[in-house]
Design a protein around this motif. Structure first.
Motif, PDB file in Angstrom:
ATOM      1  N   PHE A 152       0.829  -1.205   0.000  1.00 41.44           N
ATOM      2  CA  PHE A 152       0.000   0.000   0.000  1.00 41.44           C
ATOM      3  C   PHE A 152       0.862   1.253   0.000  1.00 41.44           C
ATOM      4  CE2 PHE A 152      -1.946   3.365   2.613  1.00 41.44           C
ATOM      5  CZ  PHE A 152      -3.063   3.648   1.849  1.00 41.44           C
ATOM      6  N   ASN A 153       1.896   1.273   0.824  1.00 41.86           N
ATOM      7  CA  ASN A 153       2.741   2.452   0.930  1.00 41.86           C
ATOM      8  C   ASN A 153       3.636   2.631  -0.299  1.00 41.86           C
ATOM      9  OD1 ASN A 153       2.420   3.823   3.692  1.00 41.86           O
ATOM     10  ND2 ASN A 153       2.473   1.668   4.211  1.00 41.86           N
ATOM     11  N   VAL A 154       4.020   1.532  -0.925  1.00 42.33           N
ATOM     12  CA  VAL A 154       4.769   1.649  -2.183  1.00 42.33           C
ATOM     13  C   VAL A 154       3.897   2.297  -3.248  1.00 42.33           C
ATOM     14  CG1 VAL A 154       5.758   0.326  -4.087  1.00 42.33           C
ATOM     15  CG2 VAL A 154       6.376  -0.231  -1.732  1.00 42.33           C
ATOM     16  N   LEU A 155       2.642   1.878  -3.305  1.00 39.99           N
ATOM     17  CA  LEU A 155       1.714   2.455  -4.280  1.00 39.99           C
ATOM     18  C   LEU A 155       1.524   3.947  -4.031  1.00 39.99           C
ATOM     19  CD1 LEU A 155      -0.315   2.100  -6.585  1.00 39.99           C
ATOM     20  CD2 LEU A 155      -2.037   1.498  -4.883  1.00 39.99           C
ATOM     21  N   VAL A 156       1.313   4.324  -2.778  1.00 42.00           N
ATOM     22  CA  VAL A 156       1.139   5.739  -2.451  1.00 42.00           C
ATOM     23  C   VAL A 156       2.422   6.518  -2.745  1.00 42.00           C
ATOM     24  CG1 VAL A 156       0.680   7.381  -0.593  1.00 42.00           C
ATOM     25  CG2 VAL A 156      -0.618   5.249  -0.722  1.00 42.00           C
ATOM     26  N   SER A 157       3.583   5.914  -2.452  1.00 36.71           N
ATOM     27  CA  SER A 157       4.853   6.589  -2.703  1.00 36.71           C
ATOM     28  C   SER A 157       5.069   6.841  -4.188  1.00 36.71           C
ATOM     29  CB  SER A 157       6.005   5.743  -2.142  1.00 36.71           C
ATOM     30  OG  SER A 157       5.873   5.584  -0.746  1.00 36.71           O
ATOM     31  N   VAL A 158       4.695   5.881  -5.022  1.00 35.70           N
ATOM     32  CA  VAL A 158       4.818   6.067  -6.474  1.00 35.70           C
ATOM     33  C   VAL A 158       3.940   7.223  -6.934  1.00 35.70           C
ATOM     34  CG1 VAL A 158       4.325   5.017  -8.711  1.00 35.70           C
ATOM     35  CG2 VAL A 158       5.508   3.701  -6.949  1.00 35.70           C
ATOM     36  N   MET A 159       2.731   7.303  -6.388  1.00 30.77           N
ATOM     37  CA  MET A 159       1.824   8.389  -6.759  1.00 30.77           C
ATOM     38  C   MET A 159       2.392   9.739  -6.320  1.00 30.77           C
ATOM     39  SD  MET A 159      -1.778   6.526  -5.762  1.00 30.77           S
ATOM     40  CE  MET A 159      -2.739   7.995  -6.093  1.00 30.77           C
ATOM     41  N   LEU A 160       2.963   9.782  -5.118  1.00 33.79           N
ATOM     42  CA  LEU A 160       3.558  11.037  -4.641  1.00 33.79           C
ATOM     43  C   LEU A 160       4.796  11.400  -5.455  1.00 33.79           C
ATOM     44  CD1 LEU A 160       3.222  10.580  -0.766  1.00 33.79           C
ATOM     45  CD2 LEU A 160       1.868  12.051  -2.262  1.00 33.79           C
ATOM     46  N   TYR A 161       5.554  10.379  -5.862  1.00 34.65           N
ATOM     47  CA  TYR A 161       6.739  10.616  -6.695  1.00 34.65           C
ATOM     48  C   TYR A 161       6.332  11.247  -8.027  1.00 34.65           C
ATOM     49  CZ  TYR A 161      10.992   9.520  -9.358  1.00 34.65           C
ATOM     50  OH  TYR A 161      12.110   9.593 -10.133  1.00 34.65           O
ATOM     51  N   ILE A 162       5.278  10.698  -8.627  1.00 37.59           N
ATOM     52  CA  ILE A 162       4.781  11.255  -9.887  1.00 37.59           C
ATOM     53  C   ILE A 162       4.289  12.685  -9.681  1.00 37.59           C
ATOM     54  CG2 ILE A 162       2.986  11.024 -11.658  1.00 37.59           C
ATOM     55  CD1 ILE A 162       3.149   7.998 -11.248  1.00 37.59           C
ATOM     56  N   LEU A 163       3.584  12.908  -8.566  1.00 38.65           N
ATOM     57  CA  LEU A 163       3.089  14.253  -8.269  1.00 38.65           C
ATOM     58  C   LEU A 163       4.242  15.233  -8.093  1.00 38.65           C
ATOM     59  CD1 LEU A 163       0.778  16.193  -7.487  1.00 38.65           C
ATOM     60  CD2 LEU A 163       1.013  15.375  -5.131  1.00 38.65           C
ATOM     61  N   ILE A 173       4.266  15.541   0.974  1.00 38.19           N
ATOM     62  CA  ILE A 173       5.091  14.336   0.987  1.00 38.19           C
ATOM     63  C   ILE A 173       5.716  14.111   2.358  1.00 38.19           C
ATOM     64  CG2 ILE A 173       7.176  13.285   0.020  1.00 38.19           C
ATOM     65  CD1 ILE A 173       6.492  14.639  -2.615  1.00 38.19           C
ATOM     66  N   LEU A 174       6.261  15.165   2.954  1.00 37.62           N
ATOM     67  CA  LEU A 174       6.871  15.029   4.280  1.00 37.62           C
ATOM     68  C   LEU A 174       5.838  14.640   5.331  1.00 37.62           C
ATOM     69  CD1 LEU A 174       9.353  18.065   4.324  1.00 37.62           C
ATOM     70  CD2 LEU A 174       9.885  15.630   4.001  1.00 37.62           C
ATOM     71  N   SER A 175       4.637  15.178   5.210  1.00 38.36           N
ATOM     72  CA  SER A 175       3.571  14.822   6.153  1.00 38.36           C
ATOM     73  C   SER A 175       3.233  13.344   6.045  1.00 38.36           C
ATOM     74  CB  SER A 175       2.331  15.671   5.890  1.00 38.36           C
ATOM     75  OG  SER A 175       2.600  17.039   6.067  1.00 38.36           O
ATOM     76  N   TYR A 176       3.175  12.839   4.822  1.00 36.63           N
ATOM     77  CA  TYR A 176       2.872  11.417   4.649  1.00 36.63           C
ATOM     78  C   TYR A 176       4.004  10.546   5.195  1.00 36.63           C
ATOM     79  CZ  TYR A 176       1.786   6.959   2.555  1.00 36.63           C
ATOM     80  OH  TYR A 176       1.528   5.625   2.371  1.00 36.63           O
ATOM     81  N   LEU A 177       5.247  10.947   4.934  1.00 33.97           N
ATOM     82  CA  LEU A 177       6.375  10.177   5.457  1.00 33.97           C
ATOM     83  C   LEU A 177       6.369  10.145   6.984  1.00 33.97           C
ATOM     84  CD1 LEU A 177       9.237  11.326   3.043  1.00 33.97           C
ATOM     85  CD2 LEU A 177       7.973   9.170   3.024  1.00 33.97           C
ATOM     86  N   LEU A 178       6.027  11.272   7.601  1.00 35.06           N
ATOM     87  CA  LEU A 178       5.931  11.290   9.061  1.00 35.06           C
ATOM     88  C   LEU A 178       4.767  10.442   9.553  1.00 35.06           C
ATOM     89  CD1 LEU A 178       6.641  15.071   9.801  1.00 35.06           C
ATOM     90  CD2 LEU A 178       8.161  13.127  10.241  1.00 35.06           C
ATOM     91  N   LEU A 179       3.683  10.415   8.780  1.00 31.29           N
ATOM     92  CA  LEU A 179       2.506   9.650   9.176  1.00 31.29           C
ATOM     93  C   LEU A 179       2.780   8.155   9.197  1.00 31.29           C
ATOM     94  CD1 LEU A 179      -0.574   9.504   9.745  1.00 31.29           C
ATOM     95  CD2 LEU A 179      -0.905   9.403   7.262  1.00 31.29           C
ATOM     96  N   ILE A 180       3.535   7.659   8.213  1.00 33.30           N
ATOM     97  CA  ILE A 180       3.739   6.207   8.119  1.00 33.30           C
ATOM     98  C   ILE A 180       4.994   5.729   8.839  1.00 33.30           C
ATOM     99  CG2 ILE A 180       2.574   6.149   5.890  1.00 33.30           C
ATOM    100  CD1 ILE A 180       5.390   5.660   4.652  1.00 33.30           C
ATOM    101  N   SER A 181       5.858   6.655   9.281  1.00 30.11           N
ATOM    102  CA  SER A 181       7.132   6.234   9.865  1.00 30.11           C
ATOM    103  C   SER A 181       6.940   5.368  11.113  1.00 30.11           C
ATOM    104  CB  SER A 181       7.983   7.461  10.202  1.00 30.11           C
ATOM    105  OG  SER A 181       7.290   8.321  11.105  1.00 30.11           O
TER     106      SER A 181
END
Length: 233
Positions: free
Chosen positions: A104-115, A155-163
């Motif tokens: 799930f997080n890989v999928l979200v990360s790919v979407m954020l990377y594209i964004l 992006i930073l908010s999401y990284l902090l959320l899942i860390s």
């Protein structure tokens, strides 16, 4: 009117082609009527067969839809457990729960990377022209913080959320295979000492991933083997 079989004496309806007891032909029905009744019987049998096939296909579709629904519910439950148990470093997590969370997080990360790179646009030409990796990351960070602050904050908010959930579920997965949670350092330490030994820093992550792929160990000091029952009681 009912006919009587000349062979066995069994009475039966006139519209039957044969005696139901011995199979003797009904001589009272002419050839045209026999053909019509035969075609009617064939048509009824064909319709019945098609209805059975349609019912079987419908049952298969319902079973597939139910299986897909249960799979979706299982995925949602696994993600919910991973996020809500972000402060639990003492239990166990099954292999499916851990890898569903990772996927799930890989999928979200790919979407954020594209964004991110969609927002950077032409600036990426300057960033990609960096002479080395260090300069590349410096230019990328400088561009994000100066021109694309909104996307960077997302992006930073999401990284902090899942860390924290990621750290917790990884420790519990290590417990599930019978390893101490400190084995998670295997994915970090090589980045510090890899250059000293001339090895790739990603070796530790590869070894850690191999450990996390192991099946659940029997009941150990970290608790009993968890078996989730997804059936509704």
């Amino acid at each position: 009117m009912r006919s009587v079989c000349p062979e066995c004496g069994c009475p039966y309806e006139d519209n039957l082609l044969h005696c139901p007891e011995c199979g003797c032909p009904n001589d009272r029905i002419d050839t045209w009527t026999q053909d019509r009744l035969y075609r009617q019987a064939v048509t009824e049998l064909t319709d019945l067969h098609e209805q059975k096939e349609a019912m079987a296909e419908l049952q298969a579709d319902v079973a597939a839809a139910r299986a897909n629904h249960e799979t979706a519910r299982s995925i949602v439950r696994s993600l919910k457990r991973a996020f809500l148990s972000c402060d639990n470093f003492s239990g166990r997590s099954r292999r499916s729960e851990f890898w569903i969370f990772i996927a799930f997080n890989v999928l979200v990360s790919v979407m954020l990377y594209i964004l991110l790179f969609a927002s950077i646009g032409r600036d990426y030409i300057y960033i990609s022209a960096a002479p080395d990796a260090n300069e590349y990351w410096l230019r990328l960070i400088r561009s994000c913080l100066s021109k694309h602050i909104v996307v960077t904050i997302v992006i930073l908010s999401y990284l902090l959320l899942i860390s924290l959930p990621l750290l917790a579920v990884t420790v519990r997965r290590l417990h599930d295979v019978g390893c101490s949670g400190f084995w998670i350092l295997l994915g970090v330490v090589p980045f510090i000492f890899a250059s000293w030994f001339g090895i790739s820093p990603y070796v530790g992550l590869l070894l850690l991933a191999m450990i996390l792929l192991l099946d659940s160990a029997p009941s150990n000091k970290y608790g009993k083997l968890l078996r989730f029952n997804h059936k509704k009681h």
